[in-house]
Design a protein around this motif. Structure first.
Motif, PDB file in Angstrom:
ATOM      1  N   GLY A   1       0.809  -1.218   0.000  1.00 31.16           N
ATOM      2  CA  GLY A   1       0.000   0.000   0.000  1.00 31.16           C
ATOM      3  C   GLY A   1       0.837   1.260   0.000  1.00 31.16           C
ATOM      4  N   GLU A   2       0.376   2.289  -0.710  1.00 33.09           N
ATOM      5  CA  GLU A   2       1.158   3.519  -0.843  1.00 33.09           C
ATOM      6  C   GLU A   2       0.905   4.519   0.288  1.00 33.09           C
ATOM      7  N   GLU A   3      -0.110   4.283   1.130  1.00 31.33           N
ATOM      8  CA  GLU A   3      -0.422   5.246   2.186  1.00 31.33           C
ATOM      9  C   GLU A   3       0.723   5.419   3.183  1.00 31.33           C
ATOM     10  N   TYR A   4       1.495   4.359   3.402  1.00 31.69           N
ATOM     11  CA  TYR A   4       2.629   4.470   4.325  1.00 31.69           C
ATOM     12  C   TYR A   4       3.629   5.487   3.800  1.00 31.69           C
ATOM     13  N   GLU A   5       4.025   5.362   2.539  1.00 29.76           N
ATOM     14  CA  GLU A   5       5.002   6.299   1.950  1.00 29.76           C
ATOM     15  C   GLU A   5       4.437   7.715   1.881  1.00 29.76           C
ATOM     16  N   ILE A   6       3.142   7.839   1.615  1.00 33.09           N
ATOM     17  CA  ILE A   6       2.532   9.173   1.590  1.00 33.09           C
ATOM     18  C   ILE A   6       2.626   9.808   2.970  1.00 33.09           C
ATOM     19  N   PHE A   7       2.288   9.028   3.995  1.00 32.54           N
ATOM     20  CA  PHE A   7       2.377   9.533   5.373  1.00 32.54           C
ATOM     21  C   PHE A   7       3.801   9.960   5.705  1.00 32.54           C
ATOM     22  N   ARG A   8       4.773   9.123   5.344  1.00 25.62           N
ATOM     23  CA  ARG A   8       6.166   9.453   5.637  1.00 25.62           C
ATOM     24  C   ARG A   8       6.622  10.684   4.851  1.00 25.62           C
ATOM     25  N   ALA A   9       6.154  10.826   3.626  1.00 31.07           N
ATOM     26  CA  ALA A   9       6.507  12.011   2.829  1.00 31.07           C
ATOM     27  C   ALA A   9       5.933  13.272   3.471  1.00 31.07           C
ATOM     28  N   GLU A  10       4.682  13.189   3.938  1.00 32.62           N
ATOM     29  CA  GLU A  10       4.058  14.343   4.592  1.00 32.62           C
ATOM     30  C   GLU A  10       4.778  14.676   5.899  1.00 32.62           C
ATOM     31  N   GLU A  11       5.170  13.644   6.613  1.00 28.56           N
ATOM     32  CA  GLU A  11       5.906  13.860   7.857  1.00 28.56           C
ATOM     33  C   GLU A  11       7.246  14.553   7.579  1.00 28.56           C
ATOM     34  N   ALA A  12       7.944  14.094   6.536  1.00 25.75           N
ATOM     35  CA  ALA A  12       9.227  14.703   6.179  1.00 25.75           C
ATOM     36  C   ALA A  12       9.043  16.159   5.738  1.00 25.75           C
ATOM     37  N   LEU A  13       7.965  16.421   4.995  1.00 25.98           N
ATOM     38  CA  LEU A  13       7.678  17.805   4.602  1.00 25.98           C
ATOM     39  C   LEU A  13       7.464  18.691   5.820  1.00 25.98           C
ATOM     40  N   ALA A  14       6.765  18.146   6.812  1.00 20.91           N
ATOM     41  CA  ALA A  14       6.462  18.932   8.009  1.00 20.91           C
ATOM     42  C   ALA A  14       7.730  19.331   8.751  1.00 20.91           C
ATOM     43  N   ARG A  15       8.769  18.486   8.675  1.00 19.67           N
ATOM     44  CA  ARG A  15      10.017  18.822   9.369  1.00 19.67           C
ATOM     45  C   ARG A  15      11.077  19.371   8.396  1.00 19.67           C
ATOM     46  N   LYS A  16      10.636  19.682   7.160  1.00 21.34           N
ATOM     47  CA  LYS A  16      11.484  20.326   6.157  1.00 21.34           C
ATOM     48  C   LYS A  16      12.641  19.440   5.689  1.00 21.34           C
TER      49      LYS A  16
ATOM     50  N   ALA B   1      11.365  13.552   1.989  1.00 22.24           N
ATOM     51  CA  ALA B   1      10.033  13.765   1.425  1.00 22.24           C
ATOM     52  C   ALA B   1       9.986  13.335  -0.036  1.00 22.24           C
ATOM     53  N   LEU B   2      11.013  13.704  -0.795  1.00 20.32           N
ATOM     54  CA  LEU B   2      11.063  13.337  -2.208  1.00 20.32           C
ATOM     55  C   LEU B   2      11.212  11.826  -2.377  1.00 20.32           C
ATOM     56  N   SER B   3      12.033  11.216  -1.551  1.00 21.08           N
ATOM     57  CA  SER B   3      12.256   9.778  -1.633  1.00 21.08           C
ATOM     58  C   SER B   3      10.962   9.008  -1.357  1.00 21.08           C
ATOM     59  N   TYR B   4      10.259   9.384  -0.290  1.00 19.74           N
ATOM     60  CA  TYR B   4       9.002   8.709   0.044  1.00 19.74           C
ATOM     61  C   TYR B   4       7.918   9.021  -0.982  1.00 19.74           C
ATOM     62  N   GLY B   5       7.896  10.263  -1.471  1.00 17.77           N
ATOM     63  CA  GLY B   5       6.897  10.618  -2.478  1.00 17.77           C
ATOM     64  C   GLY B   5       7.059   9.805  -3.750  1.00 17.77           C
ATOM     65  N   LYS B   6       8.318   9.664  -4.189  1.00 12.26           N
ATOM     66  CA  LYS B   6       8.586   8.859  -5.383  1.00 12.26           C
ATOM     67  C   LYS B   6       8.212   7.391  -5.156  1.00 12.26           C
ATOM     68  N   ALA B   7       8.479   6.895  -3.950  1.00 11.29           N
ATOM     69  CA  ALA B   7       8.151   5.501  -3.647  1.00 11.29           C
ATOM     70  C   ALA B   7       6.642   5.282  -3.682  1.00 11.29           C
ATOM     71  N   ALA B   8       5.875   6.258  -3.162  1.00  5.87           N
ATOM     72  CA  ALA B   8       4.412   6.144  -3.191  1.00  5.87           C
ATOM     73  C   ALA B   8       3.902   6.172  -4.626  1.00  5.87           C
TER      74      ALA B   8
END
Length: 315
Positions: A225-240, A245-252
């Motif tokens: 499921g891609e929701e895990y990577e989306i969550f991690r990408a959003e979390e990384a964005l929140a902490r800049k 964020a890019l790595s998790y976004g691409k994985a999703a």
């Protein structure tokens, strides 16, 4: 006028005992498309044909006619919720089989407990469904909550399990299949619940310890499921942390390219990373957006459109 003629004609055939003609004409009417039927007439014809087939099958032991009659009356009950029809169906299909269903259920529950010891099975009188056998090999469930027969409807995990436990007799293979279906259904329900909680947490900007555990459990149950990577990408964005964020976004995105959430997070990642062409590309791919935001300055807009064309070329 035609509808009154049809009902009158069928009643006349019934009064004369011309049951073969009655069945033929009733089936012909019910085979019409929806536009060729009147709802009230179709209901009346369905009930008359169902009752006729049950009466005839009792005399001729016609199993096919018996099953057809039951299905017709179940369909009619689902349409109008007529209490009299339910009482008839119960008297014909449920009550004569109740003792056997109870015995089946008790025996199968004991066997099932060895396969799935964690399954919390209810006692017979508190089941959410009733089982109506309509032949030696098939049965239809009736849901107590919705007061509805499950005709042509997909049963959920618990319903499939109860169906097998109630109706299967001395069939270890069927119980094994029921256990597998049940396990998958429970897993799928948990995955959907966790995915919804993760997306809700993203909306609330909640990345605390509780939702972190939820994310890891979701990933364990559903690594595809891609929701895990989306969550991690959003979390990384929140902490800049743009690299994460890019790595998790691409994985999703790699897991499900048509995911609007994956495209949306990649668009924001690229926007913050100073890549407006890639940001625009993924904004277009996200169905969450039904418009594009271009700069008002004509030169900047032209540059943005040029960059967007380049992104499409290199996508």
């Amino acid at each position: 006028m035609e509808e009154m003629h049809i009902e009158g004609r069928l009643q006349e055939l019934a009064d004369r005992g011309a049951y073969r003609e009655l069945c033929a004409e009733s089936r012909a009417y019910l085979s019409r498309d929806a536009e060729g039927q009147d709802a009230d007439t179709a209901y009346a014809v369905r009930v008359l044909l169902g009752e006729t087939l049950l009466a005839l099958s009792a005399e001729s032991f016609d199993a096919d006619g018996y099953e057809e009659g039951l299905r017709l009356l179940m369909t009619a009950y689902n349409e109008r919720g007529n209490t009299g029809l339910f009482e008839l169906l119960s008297a014909v299909a449920y009550q004569p089989n109740e003792a056997a269903l109870r015995e089946n259920y008790a025996e199968n529950c004991r066997a099932f407990a060895l396969l799935c010891p964690d399954a919390a099975l209810r006692d017979y009188d508190h089941l959410p469904v009733l089982c109506f056998p309509i032949s030696n090999t098939s049965a239809v469930l009736f849901t107590k909550e919705h007061r509805r027969f499950l005709l042509g409807e997909r049963e959920d995990g618990w319903q499939m399990l109860y169906h097998a436990l109630l109706f299967s007799h001395d069939d270890a293979d069927e119980l094994m299949r029921a256990a597998e279906r049940f396990s998958r259904a429970v897993r799928d329900t948990r995955v959907q619940k966790y995915a919804a909680e993760l997306m809700d947490a993203v909306q609330r900007n909640d990345f605390g310890a509780a939702i972190q555990r939820c994310a890891e459990e979701y990933h364990r149950l559903c690594p595809e499921g891609e929701e895990y990577e989306i969550f991690r990408a959003e979390e990384a964005l929140a902490r800049k942390d743009m690299d994460a964020a890019l790595s998790y976004g691409k994985a999703a995105y790699k897991k499900r390219k048509m995911s609007p959430h994956a495209c949306a997070v990649l668009s924001r990642v690229y926007q913050q990373a100073g890549c407006p062409d890639r940001a625009m590309l993924f904004m277009m791919l996200s169905v969450d957006r039904d418009y594009l935001s271009f700069p008002e300055d004509p030169d900047a807009m032209e540059n943005c459109i040029y960059a967007l064309k380049a992104a499409f070329t290199n996508a």
